[in-house]
Write a protein that holds these residues in place. Structure first.
Motif, short mmCIF file in Angstrom:
data_model
loop_
_atom_site.label_atom_id
_atom_site.label_comp_id
_atom_site.label_asym_id
_atom_site.label_seq_id
_atom_site.Cartn_x
_atom_site.Cartn_y
_atom_site.Cartn_z
N ALA A 146 21.68 18.69 -51.83
CA ALA A 146 19.56 19.45 -51.34
C ALA A 146 18.67 18.58 -52.51
N GLU A 147 19.22 17.06 -53.17
CA GLU A 147 18.59 16.38 -53.71
C GLU A 147 17.97 15.36 -53.23
N VAL A 148 19.16 14.73 -52.58
CA VAL A 148 19.61 13.53 -51.58
C VAL A 148 18.67 14.01 -50.04
N ALA A 149 18.28 15.17 -49.65
CA ALA A 149 18.71 15.49 -47.70
C ALA A 149 17.04 14.60 -47.15
N GLU A 150 16.31 14.71 -47.52
CA GLU A 150 15.37 14.17 -47.20
C GLU A 150 15.10 12.28 -47.17
N GLU A 151 15.81 12.19 -48.26
CA GLU A 151 15.73 10.76 -48.30
C GLU A 151 16.90 10.16 -47.48
N VAL A 152 17.61 10.86 -47.30
CA VAL A 152 18.62 11.15 -46.10
C VAL A 152 18.57 10.78 -44.59
N ALA A 153 17.96 12.14 -44.42
CA ALA A 153 17.71 12.11 -42.84
C ALA A 153 16.13 10.81 -42.51
#
Length: 373
Positions: free
Chosen positions: A14-21
């Motif tokens: 949840a903490e990295v989801a946007e960056e990973v996407a």
């Protein structure tokens, strides 16, 4: 009680989801699936984080250890000394390199390699010693290095559980070579298998990269017999996003471990010990349930915890010399009394950066009730 997992991968995601996407879109757009700019960037960033000159990404932690061993000259006819209290992958890597694992006991307090036993096990065939950095703290590598002065024996560190840990201010591989794993549950975990070798030696790094790329650094040029073990771009995206948070996550793990220590002060367990000079990163909070040398009491406590929703586990229930896979080494029961004494008592409690104080209090309450049952 609401379930408390041993490791909460969803919370980390949840903490990295946007960056990973966003990073996945870059890799897909560039079709940089094996190697590529994301891998190169991660290797630079992880080397800087670890305080080493070189990092080579590979497919998994077991490959990392095997390639590190081969890169320093370990092969058929060699012996490699390692502790019997470790995950079987450490011994597997030695066997895959064509060498013979020579097992030694563990320290009775930290459960790390018994340095004196390791030095005593050296023979003319010894080519390397593997100090395994268990649970999130470093073994006393400096003592091994002092005992090996003047000998042509490599120290290949198994650093699969200690990303960010230091001993006397220095991390794994800073003065030699270390192999690490980015299995999803590690402090720095990928979204699948991944690993790396870190080293101060440019020639060793080049050999690891060569061995992991079918024995050559140019297409259709094969200098040695190698394997296919490379880090892919999608995993590098995940690792880069998590690496940027790893120091903070490790600090949260240390705070959680200190909270367990306080909560467990009057509970009938043997709490983990941190060696003087170590900065622990608490990949695992491993305590012992005092018993009679058999796993019955520990197993009853574990079953009770799991039934109440606490995701406790065991690291590791069977020393390497007692596994069927390595029975051929010929070590009898009783060969390593410390490892055999602690194995039936080990129990790992949930620990991860996002665990809350309320969750830890619930874990200890459930443990206390299980012990009293």
């Amino acid at each position: 009680m609401m379930a408390i997992p041993l490791v909460d991968l969803q919370a980390a995601h949840a903490e990295v989801a946007e960056e990973v996407a966003v990073g996945f879109k870059r890799v897909l757009a560039d079709t940089a699936f094996v190697g590529g700019p994301e891998v190169a960037a991660f290797e630079r960033e992880y080397a800087a984080f670890a305080g080493v000159d070189h990092c080579v990404g590979v497919a998994n932690g077991t490959d990392a250890l095997e390639l590190a061993l081969r890169a320093v000259g370990v092969g058929p006819g060699a012996e490699v000394i390692l502790p019997t209290n470790t995950f079987i992958a450490t011994a597997e890597a030695v066997a895959r390199a064509g060498a013979r694992p020579v097992l030694v006991d563990c320290d009775p307090d930290s459960y790390l390699i018994d340095v004196d036993a390791a030095l005593a096990a050296i023979t003319a065939a010894t080519r390397a010693i593997i100090p395994v950095h268990l649970y999130g703290q470093l073994a006393p590598v400096e003592r091994l290095r002092g005992g090996l002065a003047g000998r042509d024996i490599a120290i290949v560190e198994d650093a699969a559980q200690c990303q960010g840990a230091t001993r006397h201010g220095r991390g794994a591989g800073v003065e030699g070579i270390a192999a690490t794993s980015f299995y999803p549950g590690k402090n720095l975990g990928a979204y699948g298998d991944a690993g790396a070798v870190v080293t101060a030696d440019a020639d060793v790094a080049t050999m690891v990269r060569t061995l992991g790329s079918h024995g050559g650094l140019e297409k259709y040029v094969h200098d040695v017999i190698g394997v296919n073990s490379r880090l892919d771009g999608l995993q590098a995206v995940v690792l880069r996003a998590k690496l940027a948070r790893l120091a903070d996550w490790n600090a949260l793990r240390r705070a959680a471990a200190a909270r367990y220590d306080a909560l467990l002060e009057s509970v009938d367990v043997i709490r983990p010990v941190t060696l003087q000079g170590n900065e622990h990163v608490w990949h695992i909070y491993c305590l012992r349930i005092p018993g009679d040398g058999a796993p019955a009491r520990r197993d009853r406590v574990l079953a009770r915890l799991n039934a109440s929703g606490v995701g406790a586990g065991i690291h590791y229930p069977v020393p390497v010399h007692r596994t069927t896979a390595f029975a051929g080494l010929g070590y009898p029961q009783g060969a390593f009394p410390q490892a055999e004494r602690i194995a039936p008592e080990l129990l790992s409690l949930p620990i991860y950066p996002q665990i809350t104080a309320d969750q830890q209090e619930s874990v200890v309450a459930a443990l206390t009730a299980a012990l009293a049952d």
